[in-house]
Design a protein around this motif. Structure first.
Motif, mmCIF file in Angstrom:
data_model
loop_
_atom_site.group_PDB
_atom_site.id
_atom_site.type_symbol
_atom_site.label_atom_id
_atom_site.label_comp_id
_atom_site.label_asym_id
_atom_site.label_seq_id
_atom_site.Cartn_x
_atom_site.Cartn_y
_atom_site.Cartn_z
ATOM 1 N N TRP A 59 0.874 -1.167 0.000
ATOM 2 C CA TRP A 59 0.000 0.000 0.000
ATOM 3 C C TRP A 59 0.902 1.204 0.000
ATOM 4 O O TRP A 59 1.747 1.347 0.883
ATOM 5 C CB TRP A 59 -0.901 -0.063 1.256
ATOM 6 C CG TRP A 59 -2.062 0.859 1.269
ATOM 7 C CD1 TRP A 59 -2.121 2.080 1.836
ATOM 8 C CD2 TRP A 59 -3.333 0.612 0.689
ATOM 9 N NE1 TRP A 59 -3.353 2.634 1.648
ATOM 10 C CE2 TRP A 59 -4.123 1.741 0.951
ATOM 11 C CE3 TRP A 59 -3.869 -0.421 -0.040
ATOM 12 C CZ2 TRP A 59 -5.445 1.845 0.513
ATOM 13 C CZ3 TRP A 59 -5.169 -0.321 -0.453
ATOM 14 C CH2 TRP A 59 -5.941 0.797 -0.186
ATOM 15 N N ARG A 60 0.806 2.127 -0.935
ATOM 16 C CA ARG A 60 1.698 3.273 -1.036
ATOM 17 C C ARG A 60 1.007 4.526 -0.471
ATOM 18 O O ARG A 60 -0.204 4.587 -0.402
ATOM 19 C CB ARG A 60 2.108 3.508 -2.485
ATOM 20 C CG ARG A 60 2.889 2.339 -3.086
ATOM 21 C CD ARG A 60 3.264 2.608 -4.538
ATOM 22 N NE ARG A 60 3.977 1.466 -5.117
ATOM 23 C CZ ARG A 60 5.286 1.277 -5.034
ATOM 24 N NH1 ARG A 60 6.025 2.176 -4.386
ATOM 25 N NH2 ARG A 60 5.863 0.219 -5.580
ATOM 26 N N TYR A 61 1.820 5.534 -0.134
ATOM 27 C CA TYR A 61 1.251 6.727 0.521
ATOM 28 C C TYR A 61 1.498 8.006 -0.277
ATOM 29 O O TYR A 61 0.595 8.586 -0.846
ATOM 30 C CB TYR A 61 1.799 6.841 1.949
ATOM 31 C CG TYR A 61 1.379 5.645 2.769
ATOM 32 C CD1 TYR A 61 0.063 5.498 3.156
ATOM 33 C CD2 TYR A 61 2.287 4.645 3.089
ATOM 34 C CE1 TYR A 61 -0.343 4.385 3.867
ATOM 35 C CE2 TYR A 61 1.894 3.529 3.804
ATOM 36 C CZ TYR A 61 0.575 3.407 4.186
ATOM 37 O OH TYR A 61 0.162 2.308 4.864
ATOM 38 N N ARG A 62 2.727 8.493 -0.286
ATOM 39 C CA ARG A 62 3.077 9.683 -1.067
ATOM 40 C C ARG A 62 2.219 10.899 -0.709
ATOM 41 O O ARG A 62 1.776 11.643 -1.567
ATOM 42 C CB ARG A 62 2.962 9.380 -2.564
ATOM 43 C CG ARG A 62 3.908 8.283 -3.028
ATOM 44 C CD ARG A 62 3.708 7.948 -4.493
ATOM 45 N NE ARG A 62 4.610 6.865 -4.895
ATOM 46 C CZ ARG A 62 4.600 6.283 -6.097
ATOM 47 N NH1 ARG A 62 3.738 6.697 -7.011
ATOM 48 N NH2 ARG A 62 5.440 5.308 -6.371
ATOM 49 N N GLY A 63 1.948 11.074 0.590
ATOM 50 C CA GLY A 63 1.243 12.265 1.057
ATOM 51 C C GLY A 63 -0.247 12.259 0.846
ATOM 52 O O GLY A 63 -0.915 13.272 1.092
ATOM 53 N N ARG A 64 -0.808 11.141 0.390
ATOM 54 C CA ARG A 64 -2.250 11.080 0.171
ATOM 55 C C ARG A 64 -2.961 10.660 1.450
ATOM 56 O O ARG A 64 -2.375 10.041 2.339
ATOM 57 C CB ARG A 64 -2.572 10.138 -0.982
ATOM 58 C CG ARG A 64 -2.091 10.661 -2.333
ATOM 59 C CD ARG A 64 -2.632 9.802 -3.465
ATOM 60 N NE ARG A 64 -2.033 8.478 -3.459
ATOM 61 C CZ ARG A 64 -1.017 8.124 -4.253
ATOM 62 N NH1 ARG A 64 -0.480 9.018 -5.083
ATOM 63 N NH2 ARG A 64 -0.529 6.901 -4.212
ATOM 64 N N CYS A 65 -4.249 10.953 1.501
ATOM 65 C CA CYS A 65 -5.043 10.771 2.728
ATOM 66 C C CYS A 65 -5.801 9.447 2.682
ATOM 67 O O CYS A 65 -6.462 9.126 1.687
ATOM 68 C CB CYS A 65 -6.026 11.932 2.888
ATOM 69 S SG CYS A 65 -7.088 11.792 4.339
ATOM 70 N N ASP A 66 -5.703 8.687 3.762
ATOM 71 C CA ASP A 66 -6.554 7.520 3.981
ATOM 72 C C ASP A 66 -7.625 7.910 4.989
ATOM 73 O O ASP A 66 -7.313 8.438 6.069
ATOM 74 C CB ASP A 66 -5.734 6.342 4.508
ATOM 75 C CG ASP A 66 -4.840 5.746 3.450
ATOM 76 O OD1 ASP A 66 -5.369 5.071 2.551
ATOM 77 O OD2 ASP A 66 -3.608 5.972 3.520
ATOM 78 N N SER A 67 -8.877 7.633 4.648
ATOM 79 C CA SER A 67 -9.974 8.145 5.472
ATOM 80 C C SER A 67 -11.152 7.173 5.454
ATOM 81 O O SER A 67 -11.394 6.472 4.460
ATOM 82 C CB SER A 67 -10.408 9.519 4.948
ATOM 83 O OG SER A 67 -11.420 10.070 5.741
ATOM 84 N N ILE A 68 -11.903 7.141 6.558
ATOM 85 C CA ILE A 68 -13.112 6.322 6.659
ATOM 86 C C ILE A 68 -14.103 7.042 7.566
ATOM 87 O O ILE A 68 -13.696 7.757 8.498
ATOM 88 C CB ILE A 68 -12.799 4.903 7.216
ATOM 89 C CG1 ILE A 68 -13.997 3.973 7.070
ATOM 90 C CG2 ILE A 68 -12.332 4.982 8.655
ATOM 91 C CD1 ILE A 68 -14.275 3.564 5.648
ATOM 92 N N GLN A 69 -15.389 6.894 7.284
ATOM 93 C CA GLN A 69 -16.424 7.475 8.145
ATOM 94 C C GLN A 69 -17.019 6.391 9.030
ATOM 95 O O GLN A 69 -17.147 5.228 8.619
ATOM 96 C CB GLN A 69 -17.523 8.122 7.303
ATOM 97 C CG GLN A 69 -17.106 9.417 6.640
ATOM 98 C CD GLN A 69 -18.282 10.201 6.091
ATOM 99 O OE1 GLN A 69 -19.316 9.637 5.748
ATOM 100 N NE2 GLN A 69 -18.141 11.513 6.013
ATOM 101 N N PHE A 70 -17.399 6.793 10.241
ATOM 102 C CA PHE A 70 -17.979 5.839 11.181
ATOM 103 C C PHE A 70 -19.028 6.526 12.046
ATOM 104 O O PHE A 70 -19.025 7.749 12.212
ATOM 105 C CB PHE A 70 -16.900 5.213 12.073
ATOM 106 C CG PHE A 70 -16.303 6.169 13.078
ATOM 107 C CD1 PHE A 70 -16.795 6.257 14.371
ATOM 108 C CD2 PHE A 70 -15.249 7.001 12.713
ATOM 109 C CE1 PHE A 70 -16.240 7.138 15.287
ATOM 110 C CE2 PHE A 70 -14.688 7.891 13.623
ATOM 111 C CZ PHE A 70 -15.191 7.958 14.916
ATOM 112 N N ALA A 71 -19.922 5.719 12.595
ATOM 113 C CA ALA A 71 -20.924 6.192 13.544
ATOM 114 C C ALA A 71 -21.107 5.123 14.612
ATOM 115 O O ALA A 71 -20.811 3.939 14.388
ATOM 116 C CB ALA A 71 -22.256 6.484 12.846
#
Length: 515
Positions: free
Chosen positions: A381-393
């Motif tokens: 899994w690569r990153y390079r300054g990008r955002c990993d995000s998920i929504q939760f409730a």
């Protein structure tokens, strides 16, 4: 409460000079009511500066308002002008199709009024008209007052221990079946509802307080909930204080609590705080207590007002550096106490201490793991300054302490992580933190500075931007719903995610929380 009990209550508290003052099981101190004065005072009914109480109420409840009025005066004026005019139509009853609407016309209306209340402390009274039948139907205390065996035919009744806006809010519920609550007056309205036994209004006040609960006001509300004998609210307060202990202890409201509440907090085994923070909070409370008792805030007086509560602080459980640079030099401890604690840290033959030496247990964090498996590939899994995000409730209030993240799939590596928690696009917490991964597929915890309060039935966004080894493990077979103990988490994809993380796979495999 049945009619006979209401009669006993009324007969036991009917005072002289036409004062009818039903009371709660424990005496309510006027200044302990947020929205009246400064939350503390003697048992007298003399008020403090009203501007101060409005400021404090605004601090305790910064956003939650059910009444659009911007202040107590506007709310009071709204009630004053509601029906306080003569009805010119000879058939005004025909204008209103329901009994509730016709009854509402009588709210705060001089027409057909057969009793008047002089409400508020001396210098801040307001004369409020009433109708005995309506009041008696809405409150067993009013029924005993007007129709009980000891009822007296008085045209004017003085109520010095209730503020006019809160009394009007209670009457509006009795007359109109409407509940208007605002942060400035909700505790005082709860007092009035308890005093006159209007249980449904009292329950609405408690619900308002529960939804407004935060680390800033939890300590004060804990004191009030015990005073009003509301165990559910008390439990909610403890949940916030335990999970966000350092924020609660550093809040201004902590300095306004009574000594019994102070002792109960200092005695708490599950406080999630460093002991040095507990010590500093106790000193801040002592300084405020000196001011309340008109004592100079000297070291000696701080120790005096703390009394035996000083021994509820687990000073020997501090880190040695915290003790040496903080508590030992504060002057609050005696020379013998300081020497004995230093010996307890260093000597093989430890002296007996009056302080508890065991660290607090705190809270055990729980982990919500949303993937059923993890993997790694040569190009993910690569990153390079990008955002990993998920929504939760969640379906119950929890406190997010941080995230569990995957690490390098190519041996040990260090990562810089910018973690963030948002609600409806508004950042609630951010932190830049480093973590070390050992090359395994385990998750590695990263924490916010303080746990973040998460309310039920609202989606929040968890995000991380990683900088480190290009290739890492990633989750697979993600679940949209996960049951963790008594809490249910729901997940959905986030538009903030620009690096591929979603419900089915990616980063942020775990949410670390207290419940």
């Amino acid at each position: 409460m049945n009619q006979f009990n209401s009669f006993l209550l009324f007969s036991s508290i009917k005072g002289s000079c036409g004062r009818f003052q039903p009371s709660l099981p424990h005496p309510v101190k006027q200044k302990q009511l947020i929205g009246l004065t400064d939350c503390r005072a003697s048992a007298s009914c003399s008020p403090g500066p009203r501007s101060d109480c409005r400021t404090m109420a605004a601090e305790l409840f910064p956003t939650k308002k059910l009444v659009p009025a911007a202040s107590v005066q506007q709310y009071q004026q709204q009630n004053l002008t509601n029906n306080n005019t003569s009805i010119t139509s000879c058939n005004w009853q025909g204008l209103y199709p329901t009994i509730r609407e016709r009854n509402s016309v009588m709210f705060n209306n001089e027409m057909m009024a057969d009793v008047h209340f002089v409400v508020g402390p001396p210098g801040g009274t307001q004369r409020v008209p009433g109708h005995k039948y309506v009041l008696a139907v809405g409150s067993s205390v009013f029924h005993a007052m007007f129709y009980g065996e000891l009822a007296e035919d008085q045209d004017e009744i003085r109520i010095p221990d209730v503020e006019p806006p809160s009394f009007l809010a209670m009457l509006k519920y009795i007359y109109c079946d409407e509940i208007d609550l605002c942060a400035d007056t909700v505790l005082a309205t709860l007092y009035a509802a308890k005093k006159y036994i209007v249980p449904h209004l009292a329950r609405a006040c408690v619900n308002f307080l529960e939804t407004s609960l935060s680390a800033k006001n939890a300590c004060v509300l804990l004191s009030q909930s015990c005073l009003f004998e509301e165990p559910d609210l008390t439990q909610r307060c403890w949940e916030v204080i335990d999970a966000q202990a350092e924020l609660a202890l550093r809040s201004e409201g902590f300095c306004d609590i009574d000594v019994q509440t102070l002792e109960s907090i200092l005695r708490r085994e599950t406080l999630n705080a460093k002991e040095m923070v507990v010590f500093e909070a106790a000193l801040n409370w002592a300084e405020a207590e000196c001011q309340r008792q008109d004592l100079p805030p000297t070291i000696e007086n701080k120790r005096l007002v703390l009394g035996k509560a000083i021994y509820l602080i687990r000073v020997p459980a501090m880190a040695l550096e915290d003790f040496a640079n903080g508590a030992a030099q504060s002057g609050v401890l005696t020379l013998n106490e300081t020497n004995d604690i230093f010996l307890w840290y260093t000597a093989a033959n430890k002296p007996d201490l009056l302080f508890c030496t065991k660290p607090r247990k705190g809270l055990s964090p729980q982990r919500c793991h949303r993937f059923q498996s993890c993997a790694y590939r040569s190009n993910q899994w690569r990153y390079r300054g990008r955002c990993d995000s998920i929504q939760f409730a969640v379906d119950k209030r929890v406190f997010i302490a941080g995230f569990g993240l995957y690490g390098s799939s190519c041996g040990s590596a260090e990562y810089n992580a910018k973690i963030e928690l948002k609600r409806q696009g508004v950042p609630m917490a951010q932190r830049i933190i480093k973590y070390f991964s050992d090359g395994s597929s385990s998750t590695f915890p990263v924490s916010f500075e303080y746990p973040v309060q998460i309310e039920p039935d609202t989606f929040y966004t968890a995000s991380v931007v990683l900088d480190g080894n290009e290739l890492s493990y990633f989750g697979q077979e993600g679940m949209t719903e996960v049951q963790c103990g008594k809490v249910t988490f729901q997940f959905q994809c986030s538009s903030d995610s620009t690096n591929g993380t979603g419900v089915q796979g990616g980063q942020i495999p775990e949410l670390i929380f207290y419940a």
